[in-house]
Design a protein around this motif. Structure first.
Motif, PDB file in Angstrom:
ATOM      1  N   GLY A  11       0.861  -1.148   0.081  1.00  0.00           N
ATOM      2  CA  GLY A  11      -0.119  -0.008   0.004  1.00  0.00           C
ATOM      3  C   GLY A  11       0.773   1.380  -0.056  1.00  0.00           C
ATOM      4  O   GLY A  11       1.687   1.319   0.878  1.00  0.00           O
ATOM      5  N   VAL A  12       0.626   2.184  -0.862  1.00  0.00           N
ATOM      6  CA  VAL A  12       1.261   3.268  -0.780  1.00  0.00           C
ATOM      7  C   VAL A  12       0.140   4.334  -0.623  1.00  0.00           C
ATOM      8  O   VAL A  12      -1.114   4.400  -1.000  1.00  0.00           O
ATOM      9  N   VAL A  13       0.603   5.710   0.237  1.00  0.00           N
ATOM     10  CA  VAL A  13      -0.456   6.613   0.678  1.00  0.00           C
ATOM     11  C   VAL A  13      -0.315   7.795  -0.445  1.00  0.00           C
ATOM     12  O   VAL A  13       0.721   8.172  -0.743  1.00  0.00           O
ATOM     13  N   TYR A 210       8.527  -2.609   8.145  1.00  0.00           N
ATOM     14  CA  TYR A 210       6.971  -2.418   7.890  1.00  0.00           C
ATOM     15  C   TYR A 210       7.115  -0.925   7.234  1.00  0.00           C
ATOM     16  O   TYR A 210       8.116  -0.316   7.040  1.00  0.00           O
ATOM     17  N   GLY A 211       6.125  -0.595   6.854  1.00  0.00           N
ATOM     18  CA  GLY A 211       5.671   0.921   6.099  1.00  0.00           C
ATOM     19  C   GLY A 211       4.268   0.904   5.964  1.00  0.00           C
ATOM     20  O   GLY A 211       3.411   0.372   6.733  1.00  0.00           O
ATOM     21  N   PRO A 212       3.788   1.974   5.168  1.00  0.00           N
ATOM     22  CA  PRO A 212       2.361   2.150   5.027  1.00  0.00           C
ATOM     23  C   PRO A 212       1.773   0.916   4.649  1.00  0.00           C
ATOM     24  O   PRO A 212       2.146  -0.020   3.680  1.00  0.00           O
ATOM     25  N   GLY A 213       0.417   0.536   5.378  1.00  0.00           N
ATOM     26  CA  GLY A 213      -0.662  -0.581   5.013  1.00  0.00           C
ATOM     27  C   GLY A 213      -0.134  -1.490   5.947  1.00  0.00           C
ATOM     28  O   GLY A 213      -1.065  -2.570   6.269  1.00  0.00           O
ATOM     29  N   THR A 237       6.196   6.740   9.384  1.00  0.00           N
ATOM     30  CA  THR A 237       6.021   6.032   8.023  1.00  0.00           C
ATOM     31  C   THR A 237       4.571   5.763   7.399  1.00  0.00           C
ATOM     32  O   THR A 237       4.478   5.487   6.166  1.00  0.00           O
ATOM     33  N   GLY A 238       3.724   5.943   8.352  1.00  0.00           N
ATOM     34  CA  GLY A 238       2.306   5.703   7.979  1.00  0.00           C
ATOM     35  C   GLY A 238       1.721   4.275   8.361  1.00  0.00           C
ATOM     36  O   GLY A 238       0.884   3.858   7.895  1.00  0.00           O
TER      37      GLY A 238
END
Length: 871
Positions: A11-13, A210-213, A237-238
């Motif tokens: 997932g990308v914000v 880890y990161g967005p999503g 990072t989201g």
């Protein structure tokens, strides 16, 4: 180290730029605001009670910022005291947006300790909520509850503008984190914005953790560097963080909770992971995780294998190494198909932006070898708050713009840059002039399937100045470990100077408030190695046998066999060694004789004088107590001295053990439980002619103790307490069969012949013990008695396969009785460390009996009642 760029797949914000790993001119708050605005309608944090969206974070944090600036415009540090919840994130962001250093406080820490942190930081304001306001008023003169003041929330756009109104510089202190103080007084580590931004990038995107999503399980207290690091990295990072506090909730709930929140990333200490795995149902697995990170203490290969089985091949395993002063330093990543390490798991290679070296005893740095771990990087912007001299001791600024930090850890760096930690500089000890890293012994013990945890420390005797090793071992439930067995294991795998002189069994290792091993809280151990040399050749031979059986060199003739770790099995081995080496006659030496004469000097005197006990069935286990003694009957095939671990833990109580006639002396056994009991009644009345009596028994000894109580009662004597320790009731339908149903005629004849030889011909493998054990199985199936009406305590070892049968005492006890269930197996619940629970229960029962006799009112449980939850 492997890296990846699979964040886009998760997932990308929209509108959110990737976190920068080169934060030269950046600070934290603008990035948090950018992420929160991009996720305005999305949940960024949850805690089981509330779901916090990016927009709500902006609005509520703006209230905190405004309240802080209104109360204190001069820029001093500000403390936040909240629970492990979404509201804590609001306080963290609000204080950071005020442009002042943040000090996060943990409400589970004693107020006196928290006050030290607040005063050391120079903070005068504490941001809190209604739940913690009372404690906050003990810590700071000004207490703010911004979210309880009833102020209206600004709209998200105005809130974002407000949060950006007091910018801090990239090199300014953002957070002050206090260390655990394991090597001295707690130190406040001042962490600047650049170091936090770089660490967030390393922790998440650079390592593809880890990161967005992603949904990150957040278990770590925010007052500590690992906890606040996760908090800020997720906000930067989201990634969504789901907060679970294992100090207020059972770890048994964690698996189901992770499934409910859709966890994809788990960050946990090995201690929490052990609890999580132990709570899983047999065969259950943890679904949905793509990454599991361990940090905080050593992880061993056997544990890693269990973790791999639980999470499956699709989950990356990461073992990480960091510190409050440096944030994350190294990572070892293990994917499906990668071989699992043996022994202690490496902490891996340096993360991007850092270099790791080892420093030798002359202060020279090396790219491989063993020594103090030293790290160098551009983003080590941290220092000790208000302590420039202490900072200069371990931090060094380099001409090329990098910074170097000397840790207190000792490690081995391979030629490919992989680091293994061996311990700390203050843990290393010299034993017999040779340097020892106790961590190497820890690793060996941890690799054993019967060992749950272990820590080895050096101890210097205040009496002799000798330094020796002490192993503190936590056995797996049901494991029967001995000190001699532990020492033999180490001797077979490591040099002799690395063999622990003492072994202490514990139910759990002590830990600090943040879950790390607390060496300072390990129990004190007395000197056990005597200082007196042999007086003659006989002493020298006997001393050598003590040393061989106990697996300990350089004992003295004043060494107490049991204080040095000897138990009933070791005592039997010593009996066999003495008979073989000294040619003593059968019955001249026994475990009872060793119990009465536990040092080589005392035993030598007893043997040279050819002493024989007047009653080979009676063994004093603990003398010198006041009041009514306790008589405890050993089980079938057991020697009375096997009950010594229980006896020595009964304060101020004289304890005598009773064992079968013929067990350790020439003599025909008694062939019924009433006859065994009659012999014991004569023996104990020789010690205590009249009641009140207190009797107990383990296994078949519980039935013998029951019959002893019946015979004493019929004789007009008072029995004020009967204790049955994991015994079958007198019911042949419950007691297991002696002979297997499929046993052939020849085998049956051999079994009967062996049975008839009990007490006459020792069994080839088990001496008399195996034959007496089989005889006891026959006798207890033949035993009948009327229901007993006296006060009785039934204790059941809950982990034994026959526990269900040993619970069935209803109908056999008609008086005041109670049943307790305690951890352990049929034998192990009476050995270290589980015997402590049994002794505590028995001590309370003995105390209650004394109170009844004195006329003091005590609570009497209902007959057959289960134990109190605290037991």
């Amino acid at each position: 180290m492997r890296t990846g760029t699979s964040v886009a797949a998760r997932g990308v914000v929209p509108g959110l730029t990737a976190l920068d790993g080169e934060p030269s001119a950046q600070s934290i708050v603008p990035r948090i605001v950018e992420v929160a605005r991009a996720l305005e309608g999305e949940v960024v944090a949850g805690d089981g009670r509330e779901r916090l969206t990016g927009g709500a974070l902006l609005q509520r944090a703006a209230l905190v910022r405004d309240a802080v600036l209104a109360a204190q415009p001069q820029g001093r540090p500000v403390a936040v005291l909240r629970g492990h919840d979404a509201g804590a994130l609001v306080g963290v962001v609000g204080v950071l947006a005020a442009g002042v250093p943040l000090v996060v406080l943990d409400p589970t820490t004693p107020a006196a300790r928290l006050r030290h942190y607040v005063e050391a930081a120079g903070a005068t304001i504490c941001v809190t909520d209604a739940e913690h306001a009372g404690t906050a008023r003990l810590l700071a003169p000004t207490v703010l509850e911004p979210e309880s003041a009833g102020r209206p929330l600004p709209d998200p756009v105005a809130a974002a503008e407000s949060l950006l109104g007091s910018p801090a510089g990239p090199g300014d202190t953002a957070v002050i984190v206090y260390t655990s103080g394991s090597t001295g007084a707690p130190k406040g580590v001042a962490c600047d914005h650049r170091s936090i931004l770089h660490d967030a990038w390393v922790n998440s995107l650079a390592s593809d953790c880890y990161g967005p999503g992603d949904v990150v399980v957040h278990l770590l207290p925010m007052a500590f560097s690992a906890g606040i690091g996760v908090t800020l990295a997720c906000l930067l990072t989201g990634a969504r963080q789901e907060l679970f506090d294992p100090r207020s909730r059972s770890v048994a709930e964690l698996h189901e909770w992770m499934r409910e929140v859709g966890a994809t990333v788990l960050l946990a200490s090995p201690a929490i992971l052990r609890g999580l795995l132990a709570a899983l149902r047999p065969g259950a697995t943890i679904e949905g995780l793509r990454s599991l990170t361990m940090a905080g203490e050593t992880v061993h290969g056997a544990e890693l294998a269990a973790i791999r089985r639980a999470v499956g091949p699709g989950c990356s395993l990461r073992n990480r190494y960091g510190s409050t002063e440096t944030w994350l330093m190294a990572e070892q990543r293990i994917e499906a198909g990668d071989p699992l390490p043996t022994g202690a798991t490496p902490v891996g290679r340096a993360v991007p932006g850092l270099r790791i070296d080892v420093e030798d005893e002359h202060g020279r740095l090396h790219e491989q070898g063993t020594g103090r771990v030293v790290v160098t990087g551009r983003w080590l912007g941290n220092s000790y708050w208000g302590a420039p001299e202490r900072t200069a001791e371990v931090f060094r600024d380099n001409p090329d713009g990098t910074r170097t930090f000397r840790t207190s850890d000792v490690g081995r760096l391979s030629d490919c840059g992989t680091l293994r930690l061996l311990g700390r500089t203050d843990d290393s000890v010299k034993v017999r002039g040779l340097l020892v890293e106790p961590g190497e012994v820890d690793a060996l013990l941890f690799a054993q399937p019967d060992v749950r945890e272990a820590i080895v420390v050096g101890r210097t005797s205040p009496r002799t100045g000798r330094t020796s090793l002490v192993a503190h071992v936590v056995p797996e439930p049901g494991a029967r470990l001995t000190a001699t067995g532990i020492r033999a294991l180490v001797r077979a795998n490591l040099p002799s100077h690395m063999v622990p002189e003492q072994v202490v069994f514990l139910g759990a290792l002590p830990r600090t408030e943040r879950g790390k091993l607390d060496r300072s809280a390990l129990p004190e151990v007395p000197d056990v190695v005597g200082t007196k040399g042999p007086r003659n050749d006989f002493d020298a031979v006997l001393l050598g046998l003590f040393e061989r059986v106990l697996e300990m060199p350089s004992l003295g003739i004043d060494t107490d066999f049991f204080a040095a770790g000897g138990d009933s099995l070791a005592a039997q081995a010593l009996v066999a060694a003495i008979e073989e080496e000294l040619g003593t006659s059968s019955g001249q030496v026994s475990t009872a004789l060793i119990a009465a004469n536990p040092t080589p000097a005392q035993l030598a005197t007893a043997l040279r004088g050819d002493r024989r006990r007047s009653s080979s069935t009676l063994v004093p286990l603990r003398t010198g107590g006041s009041g009514t003694p306790l008589f405890v009957v050993a089980g079938a095939g057991g020697v009375a001295m096997g009950l010594r671990p229980l006896a020595v833990r009964l304060p101020d109580t004289t304890v005598y053990g009773l064992q079968a006639h013929g067990m350790e002396n020439p003599g025909l056994p008694d062939w019924s439980i009433p006859r065994i009991a009659a012999r014991h009644v004569r023996t104990l009345r020789g010690v205590q002619p009249h009641g009140p009596y207190r009797v107990a028994g383990h296994s078949m000894g519980g039935l013998v103790a029951l019959e002893v109580a019946q015979q004493l009662t019929r004789a007009g004597e008072e029995v004020e307490l009967l204790v049955v320790l994991d015994s079958f009731p007198p019911d042949p339908d419950i007691v297991p069969r002696v002979f297997a149903p499929g046993e052939g005629l020849v085998q049956r004849v051999r079994s009967v012949a062996g049975l008839l030889a009990t007490g006459i011909v020792p069994n080839r493998d088990g001496g008399h013990h195996a034959r007496f054990h089989r005889q006891g199985a026959v006798l207890q199936r033949r035993y009948r008695t009327t229901p007993y009406a006296g006060r009785t305590v039934v204790v059941v070892a809950q982990d034994d396969e026959d526990a269900w049968a040993r619970r069935q005492w209803e109908g056999h006890l008609t008086g005041d009785w109670v049943r307790h269930e305690l951890p352990g197996g049929h034998i192990t619940f009476l050995t270290e460390p589980l015997v402590e629970r049994v002794a505590g229960l028995l001590s309370r029962e003995l105390e209650a009996v004394g109170e009844r006799r004195a006329g003091t009112a005590v609570r009497t449980p209902e007959p057959g009642a289960p134990p109190h939850p605290a037991e």
